[in-house]
Each structure stands twice: as C-alpha cells, then as structure tokens.
Design a protein around this motif. Structure first.
Motif, short mmCIF file in Angstrom:
data_model
loop_
_atom_site.label_atom_id
_atom_site.label_comp_id
_atom_site.label_asym_id
_atom_site.label_seq_id
_atom_site.Cartn_x
_atom_site.Cartn_y
_atom_site.Cartn_z
N LYS A 157 0.88 -1.50 -0.01
CA LYS A 157 0.07 -0.08 0.00
C LYS A 157 0.81 1.09 0.02
O LYS A 157 0.65 2.17 -0.78
CB LYS A 157 -1.04 -0.10 1.07
CG LYS A 157 -1.84 1.11 1.25
CD LYS A 157 -2.53 0.97 2.52
CE LYS A 157 -3.62 2.15 2.72
NZ LYS A 157 -4.37 2.33 3.59
N THR A 158 1.89 1.20 0.75
CA THR A 158 2.71 2.31 0.93
C THR A 158 3.59 2.64 -0.53
O THR A 158 3.51 3.87 -0.96
CB THR A 158 3.84 2.14 2.06
OG1 THR A 158 3.07 1.84 3.30
CG2 THR A 158 4.64 3.57 2.16
N ALA A 166 2.65 1.81 -3.46
CA ALA A 166 1.71 2.14 -4.50
C ALA A 166 1.73 3.71 -4.68
O ALA A 166 1.60 4.11 -5.78
CB ALA A 166 0.47 1.62 -4.19
N ALA A 167 1.89 4.50 -3.55
CA ALA A 167 1.95 5.95 -3.62
C ALA A 167 3.22 6.67 -3.77
O ALA A 167 3.47 7.60 -3.83
CB ALA A 167 1.16 6.36 -2.34
N ARG A 175 10.67 3.45 -3.73
CA ARG A 175 9.74 2.64 -2.89
C ARG A 175 10.75 1.65 -1.77
O ARG A 175 12.06 1.69 -1.90
CB ARG A 175 9.49 1.57 -4.00
CG ARG A 175 8.21 2.21 -4.86
CD ARG A 175 7.97 1.32 -5.90
NE ARG A 175 6.63 1.80 -6.48
CZ ARG A 175 5.93 1.45 -7.57
NH1 ARG A 175 6.43 0.28 -8.10
NH2 ARG A 175 5.06 2.01 -8.35
#
Length: 381
Positions: A200-201, A203-204, A210
């Motif tokens: 989730k983290t 993806a942004a 990343r």
C-alpha cells in the motif's frame, strides 16, 4: 600532536596498504574528512580523520603495506605549534599521489586501478554520486600514461584478492568458533501485515523511492535490540562491553567473491525511508569500493540474509568481537492460522547466533519475539 594510525578495519585485519593520500602536509583537516585510501584483504576503504587540525607529516607513502597500529601521519591539533617537517621521501610520496588523481572524487578501487593502468583521473568523467569516478568509468577511456606501466602481476589481481579475502574470513571464523560458545535459536516471522502495508505504501511512491522489505526487517531488528541490550556490543578483555548505540552490520556478498559487513549507524533512530536509502547506498559502495573506515569498525551486531539465494534459514557464525548475529531466510508462503482461520501467509525464518558468555536462550528468544511483534505494526517502525 595526534598520531593517525593504520586502523583495524575488521577483526580479521592485521595489515593494510596505503593507496593514496587525499591531503598534503600543511593542509587543514576537519573531523570526519577522508584523508587517505587504504586497501585491506577485503576492500578498498576511505579512511576519515577523527580529529581536526593540520596534516603535519606523512610517514607512510602510497604503495606501502604496514601493520595495523602503524603511525601513517601526524596531525597538528588546534593550538599546537608546527614541528620539524616530514621526511622528504614520505612527503614526496604523498605529493605524487595527491597531484591530479588524489584531488579528483573517485572510489578507492578506481584510484588503485587507475594507478595500475597509468590513467590520469583528472581526465575522466565520473558517473557516480556527485561525479565520483567508479571502476566502470575506467573501461570507457583510453589510457593517458603518467608513467611507464608496471609489469603485469603473476596472477590476476581479482584472483589474488579473492584468495586473501578467503584466508581472512577463514582466520576470523576459525577464531569465532574456537573462542565463542555459540547457541542458536530460530523463530518464524509473520510478514503478512508488513507485506500488505508495504504494498500500500509503495503504490503511492515513485519507483526510485519505494521501500524494500529488508529495510523493515533491519529496523525491527534494531528496535528489538533496545529491549535486549546484552546482544548489542562486544566481548573485549574478558568481559562484555555494551554499546549505547545500535550500529547494524549488513553482510554483503561481493562481486569478486567473499563478503563484508559494514555498519548502518544508529539504525534504530533512522526513519524507514532513510534506512532504505542508506541500505541501498551501502550495498552499492561495498561492491564498487567506496566504504568508509568507520563503517567497517563500528558494527555492534550483524544481520545476514541468504533469502535471495533461496535459503530458508541461515545459522551464521558470530563476527568477533560482536556477541550476536541475526540471520534472515527466504520469504515464503505458508498455511497460517489467523484468528482461528487457516489462510496463506508470507513468513520468513529469523535465526539468532549468540554468545553464551553474555546471554542465554531466554534473552535471545525475547529478541526474536520482539522482532515478530514489531513487524505486526509496520506503520510504527
């Protein structure tokens, strides 16, 4: 007057070779500034000064191999008067190394290779961070001779380095198994919550920013050591010396064979983003020849992983004078019971090798359990 000595860059190091001086006699030095490149059996290392002052004398010229503890140079600390100039031969050695190539930003490995090929580093465009010249940059240029090339060695340098590294590792590991009463523990880490949060983290985030799962595992290890401090420190002079700071040594396999374990300083205090960036940078510099001396001497515990080799559990040998080593295995999917339900879950085996003179299985078990507990709330790491 401060005696700048050949540092001990690892428990298995007994001598080192001066590759190039970054400073001339008479030049000022700030604390933490890199002043000399040193080659060991394992790596080319940038060695910084732990004091400020003025470089008064260079006593060991480039190319000389000397034992650990040998005085390489003398640094005049603030408030002291200048003394007798350095011996001519030593000064000449420093100047010849400093002229041109030593002024250019380059990794120690690139400096050494440029000297072997008689290349002028000042004429080469670096592609590393801040324009730093790396080994790969030397492949794209034609030699610009500064002096007649040295005769070829009897065997390839990489082969000789690999043999010396294997011997150094053998010496250290033999000492470890001979002197340290190891005990071993293992624990299966539930990585389900960490994997979901990470996906989730990321993806942004842009691709280059990343986070890696390895950063979460390192941070969980560092925070767990706060709860079990007797696993963080050194066995020296017949007693345990705890460390007030947590410097996690990251075992890194090298391209020419062997491994090295430089430290991520204050890993428990770093944010995940910072730790992730520093971890990636450390691996890159370890493999291209840009490590600093403090990174090879400060580790208070070592973390090793063979997950990328398909190994599910690794029971490592402690790196003396440290007293513990954490091993991390491959992330695998296993059937797992969650709140009474059976479901697939990502898990990994964490192991602990620890010194029985300092701790016991009860305390070691607390460390592994703390790592698992911390990974259930990855947003708090």
């Amino acid at each position: 007057m401060y005696d700048f000595r050949m540092p001990k860059l690892g428990a298995d190091m007994d001598q080192g070779k001066v590759v190039a001086w970054r400073k001339h006699p008479g030049e000022p030095i700030t604390k933490g500034e890199i002043i000399v490149d040193v080659e060991t059996d394992k790596a080319a290392v940038e060695v910084e000064s732990f004091t400020e002052g003025v470089l008064e004398q260079v006593l060991v010229p480039p190319g000389e191999k000397v034992p650990v503890g040998t005085i390489l140079a003398r640094i005049r600390v603030p408030g002291e008067a200048a003394t007798t100039p350095a011996p001519e031969a030593a000064v000449e050695g420093a100047v010849s190394a400093g002229a041109g190539s030593a002024r250019v930003l380059a990794t120690p490995a690139a400096r050494k290779r440029a000297a072997e090929l008689a290349l002028d580093l000042a004429s080469i465009q670096g592609t590393g961070p801040q324009g730093r010249i790396q080994l790969t940059d030397l492949e794209a240029v034609s030699p610009a001779p500064l002096r007649p090339p040295a005769p070829p060695p009897p065997s390839p340098p990489s082969e000789d380095r690999n043999q010396r590294m294997r011997q150094a590792i053998a010496t250290a590991m033999s000492r470890s198994k001979r002197e340290i009463p190891h005990y071993y523990l293992s624990h299966t880490l539930d990585l389900g919550p960490a994997a979901l949060w990470l996906a989730k983290t990321n993806a942004a985030l842009p691709l280059e920013a990343r986070l890696l799962l390895g950063a979460l595992l390192l941070k969980a290890t560092a925070l767990a050591l706060r709860e079990v401090p007797e696993l963080n420190g050194f066995w020296e002079a017949g007693a345990f010396q705890p460390s007030a700071r947590i410097h996690v040594g990251l075992a890194i396999s090298l391209r020419h064979g062997g491994l090295i374990a430089p430290a991520l300083h204050d890993a428990d205090q770093a944010s995940l983003e910072d730790l992730n960036r520093r971890m990636t940078d450390l691996v890159t510099r370890a493999r291209t020849g840009g490590l600093r001396g403090s990174e090879l001497t400060d580790a208070t515990i070592t973390v090793t992983s063979l997950g990328d080799r398909g190994v599910e559990a690794v029971y490592g040998v402690i790196h003396p004078p440290q007293v513990a080593l954490v091993g991390l295995g491959k992330v695998v999917e296993r059937p797992w019971v969650v709140q009474g339900r059976l479901e697939p879950r990502l898990v990994a085996t964490a192991t602990l090798s620890a010194d029985h003179r300092v701790s016991d299985g009860h305390r070691g078990g607390l460390l592994l359990a703390a790592m698992d507990r911390l990974l259930q709330a990855p947003e708090d790491l």
